[in-house]
Scaffold this motif. Structure first.
Motif, short mmCIF file in Angstrom:
data_model
loop_
_atom_site.label_atom_id
_atom_site.label_comp_id
_atom_site.label_asym_id
_atom_site.label_seq_id
_atom_site.Cartn_x
_atom_site.Cartn_y
_atom_site.Cartn_z
N LEU A 257 0.83 -1.21 0.00
CA LEU A 257 0.00 0.00 0.00
C LEU A 257 0.87 1.26 0.00
O LEU A 257 1.78 1.41 0.81
CB LEU A 257 -0.91 0.01 1.23
CG LEU A 257 -1.87 1.19 1.36
CD1 LEU A 257 -2.91 1.16 0.26
CD2 LEU A 257 -2.54 1.19 2.73
N ARG A 258 0.57 2.18 -0.92
CA ARG A 258 1.34 3.42 -1.05
C ARG A 258 0.51 4.58 -0.52
O ARG A 258 -0.72 4.56 -0.54
CB ARG A 258 1.67 3.67 -2.52
CG ARG A 258 2.39 2.52 -3.21
CD ARG A 258 2.39 2.71 -4.72
NE ARG A 258 3.02 1.60 -5.43
CZ ARG A 258 3.00 1.46 -6.74
NH1 ARG A 258 2.38 2.36 -7.50
NH2 ARG A 258 3.58 0.43 -7.31
N GLN A 259 1.20 5.62 -0.07
CA GLN A 259 0.51 6.79 0.46
C GLN A 259 -0.41 7.44 -0.57
O GLN A 259 -1.55 7.79 -0.22
CB GLN A 259 1.53 7.81 0.97
CG GLN A 259 0.91 9.01 1.69
CD GLN A 259 0.15 8.63 2.95
OE1 GLN A 259 0.47 7.64 3.60
NE2 GLN A 259 -0.88 9.40 3.29
N ALA A 264 -6.03 8.72 -2.23
CA ALA A 264 -7.09 8.63 -3.23
C ALA A 264 -8.30 7.89 -2.67
O ALA A 264 -9.46 8.28 -2.90
CB ALA A 264 -6.56 7.94 -4.48
N LEU A 265 -8.06 6.82 -1.93
CA LEU A 265 -9.15 6.06 -1.32
C LEU A 265 -9.88 6.90 -0.27
O LEU A 265 -11.11 6.81 -0.14
CB LEU A 265 -8.61 4.77 -0.70
CG LEU A 265 -8.08 3.73 -1.69
CD1 LEU A 265 -7.28 2.66 -0.97
CD2 LEU A 265 -9.23 3.10 -2.49
N GLN A 266 -9.13 7.70 0.47
CA GLN A 266 -9.75 8.60 1.44
C GLN A 266 -10.70 9.58 0.75
O GLN A 266 -11.80 9.87 1.26
CB GLN A 266 -8.68 9.37 2.21
CG GLN A 266 -8.15 8.67 3.44
CD GLN A 266 -7.26 9.59 4.25
OE1 GLN A 266 -6.42 10.30 3.70
NE2 GLN A 266 -7.45 9.59 5.56
N MET A 267 -10.29 10.10 -0.40
CA MET A 267 -11.14 11.03 -1.14
C MET A 267 -12.44 10.34 -1.57
O MET A 267 -13.53 10.91 -1.47
CB MET A 267 -10.39 11.58 -2.35
CG MET A 267 -9.22 12.49 -2.00
SD MET A 267 -8.31 13.03 -3.47
CE MET A 267 -9.53 14.07 -4.27
N PRO A 324 -8.86 4.63 9.56
CA PRO A 324 -8.47 5.91 8.96
C PRO A 324 -6.98 6.06 8.68
O PRO A 324 -6.53 7.10 8.21
CB PRO A 324 -8.91 6.91 10.04
CG PRO A 324 -8.71 6.16 11.33
CD PRO A 324 -9.01 4.72 11.02
N ASP A 325 -6.18 5.02 8.98
CA ASP A 325 -4.73 5.10 8.80
C ASP A 325 -4.25 4.00 7.87
O ASP A 325 -4.83 2.91 7.82
CB ASP A 325 -4.01 5.00 10.14
CG ASP A 325 -4.39 6.13 11.09
OD1 ASP A 325 -4.30 7.30 10.66
OD2 ASP A 325 -4.80 5.84 12.23
N PRO A 326 -3.16 4.25 7.14
CA PRO A 326 -2.71 3.30 6.11
C PRO A 326 -2.34 1.91 6.65
O PRO A 326 -2.74 0.90 6.05
CB PRO A 326 -1.48 3.99 5.49
CG PRO A 326 -1.64 5.43 5.81
CD PRO A 326 -2.36 5.49 7.12
N THR A 327 -1.59 1.85 7.74
CA THR A 327 -1.09 0.54 8.20
C THR A 327 -2.20 -0.41 8.62
O THR A 327 -2.26 -1.55 8.14
CB THR A 327 -0.07 0.72 9.33
OG1 THR A 327 1.04 1.49 8.83
CG2 THR A 327 0.45 -0.63 9.80
#
Length: 497
Positions: A257-259, A264-267, A324-327
């Motif tokens: 998973l990249r930042q 983009a997924l958050q949007m 809500p966080d990437p990890t």
């Protein structure tokens, strides 16, 4: 695998080297098997063309280092080993090996064959400092049943050689549906030397599982039902330990998973449900959508390529429901992709039996040598081989597992099912053998092991038990004794800590 069995296999290979030391070809092969005993387990990833082999391999490793396009490199047998520094070595069919340049594009490793064609290459060796490769060597193979007979034959020759043990100790076989060609390959792999120890060296994967439900968020549930039905199929059950549904593309992208992906997924997660569902009716519609503002067509295309509609839908729902966080999102996506259950199978079945599988391969190699190159003075070598095969409990478990899955054993169905579990058919950990919760304490494990031991001793001594089943009972009894011994060892360690 007991140390005595591992040492016995190594000693047998040394003994064979003394006998065949004047035969350069045989001696070189034996030295190779001696090295294999000290190396990580070799697991091949096989399947038809476009089954998602390289994508799944990347997911297992946790990095995008295997090519997933349709270029020359996907037609070459490629080994992925652990190394302190990245390196790619090309081994041509004729000529000396040479290093290839390392090139990264958008985080993905790109192979540059430097003008060499696939048919001129025996194999590629990729050394990479990935933690997953410390315990296993993964081998990516060209597609079975390829339109190119040469490409297909390359995989078949590598995995199922006619007169020697397979280069792989175990295989992950990917299939999108269960076809006759899938069964034929698994049958061939079982019939190689390494496979004759039982079905424990093959696991099937229902690949691209998210496509089963056309990318719907419940696709993995539908795929799970199909995988369960396949795993009960008598033709497949005797060839593979089980069938695990995996959405390989999502698994790969979750592990990498990249930042920019996360942002983009958050949007997308800011949109209301109706708008999201409307735009995700098709990949083309998603790509051309104008919502949310600021998400470019290039970013949408990248998400589709990396996650597919299923992965995008699932990631957005998870973000809206507490990730809500990437990890943590990456971990949950990997779990829901089916990758975690597959890794559990690899750990519980392959890695737990790694020494037994490698030793079995070495013993088969010595047996093949005695059959194909007989000579005087090998009687003691044949006797050592027979003694080791007969007395090693790990091999007896594998043979019984094969019998239970194929010809059957003269036991009542409920006893046969319990025997399969106790000898490690569902995994070799104590809780899996005993059928109790994973977090069960040592006292519960020991009590259940004693209950099983008493039950199977009673079955073995019963005059109603068929004589042909008594040997199977003895194997189960020895497995129960092994679990009890393991509980006692762990208890001593806990008390001394």
């Amino acid at each position: 695998m007991t140390p005595s069995t591992t040492a016995g296999a190594a000693a047998l290979v040394r003994e064979a080297l003394e006998v065949y030391g004047d035969d350069p070809q045989a001696a070189e092969a034996l030295r190779g098997y001696a090295r294999r005993l000290a190396e990580p387990l070799r697991i091949a990833v096989a399947g038809m063309v476009k089954a998602g082999k390289s994508t799944l391999l990347n997911a297992i490793i946790g990095e995008e280092i295997a090519p997933t396009d349709t270029g020359e490199c996907t037609r070459i047998v490629t080994w992925y080993r652990h190394g302190r520094t990245p390196r790619i070595t090309l081994h041509p069919i004729t000529g000396e090996p040479r290093n290839l340049p390392l090139k990264r594009v958008d985080g993905r490793l790109v192979f540059v064959l430097d003008g060499v064609h696939a048919e001129e290459v025996e194999r590629l060796d990729v050394e990479w400092p990935a933690p997953a490769l410390q315990t296993m060597t993964l081998i990516d193979t060209p597609g079975i049943a390829s339109l190119s007979q040469d490409v297909s034959a390359r995989s078949v020759r590598f995995l199922t050689p006619e007169d020697s043990a397979s280069e792989a100790d175990a295989v992950i076989y990917l299939m999108r549906h269960m076809h006759a060609s899938d069964l034929r390959f698994l049958e061939s792999f079982r019939d190689t030397g390494a496979g004759r120890s039982g079905t424990v060296n093959a696991v099937a994967v229902l690949s691209r599982a998210d496509e089963v439900g056309a990318g719907r968020i419940d696709s993995l549930l539908s795929a799970g039902s199909i995988a369960e039905r396949y795993s009960r199929d008598p033709n497949l059950r005797k060839l593979a330990l089980g069938v695990v549904p995996v959405a390989g593309l999502l698994a790969q992208s979750a592990r990498t998973l990249r930042q920019p992906d996360f942002e983009a997924l958050q949007m997308l997660a800011t949109l209301d449900r109706t708008a999201r569902e409307r735009m995700m009716l098709s990949a083309d519609r998603f790509r051309r959508s104008r919502e949310p503002e600021g998400l470019t067509e290039e970013a949408r295309s990248s998400l589709l390529a990396r996650y597919g509609l299923f992965g995008i839908r699932l990631a957005v729902v998870l973000i809206r429901n507490g990730y809500p966080d990437p990890t943590p999102l990456a971990h949950e996506l990997a779990r829901r992709s089916g990758l975690d259950p597959l890794l559990d199978v690899l750990d519980g079945q392959f890695q737990a039996r790694a020494e037994a599988l490698k030793a079995r391969t070495a013993l088969v190699a010595v047996g093949n040598l005695l059959d194909t190159r007989p000579r005087r003075g090998t009687e003691h070598l044949a006797a050592s081989l027979e003694r080791l095969q007969a007395n090693a409990h790990e091999f007896r478990e594998l043979r019984l597992l094969a019998a239970l899955r194929t010809t059957g054993v003269d036991l009542a169905p409920e006893l046969a099912a319990e025997a399969e579990r106790l000898i490690g058919g569902h995994g070799t950990a104590a809780d899996l053998r005993l059928g109790v919760d994973r977090d069960s304490g040592l006292d519960l494990l020991a009590a259940e092991a004693r209950r099983c031991l008493a039950r199977w001793r009673s079955v073995a001594e019963s005059p109603l038990t068929a004589r042909s089943a008594v040997d199977a009972c003895r194997v189960v009894i020895r497995s129960c004794e092994g679990v009890l011994a393991e509980c006692a060892r762990r208890d001593r360690q806990a008390q001394s800590a």
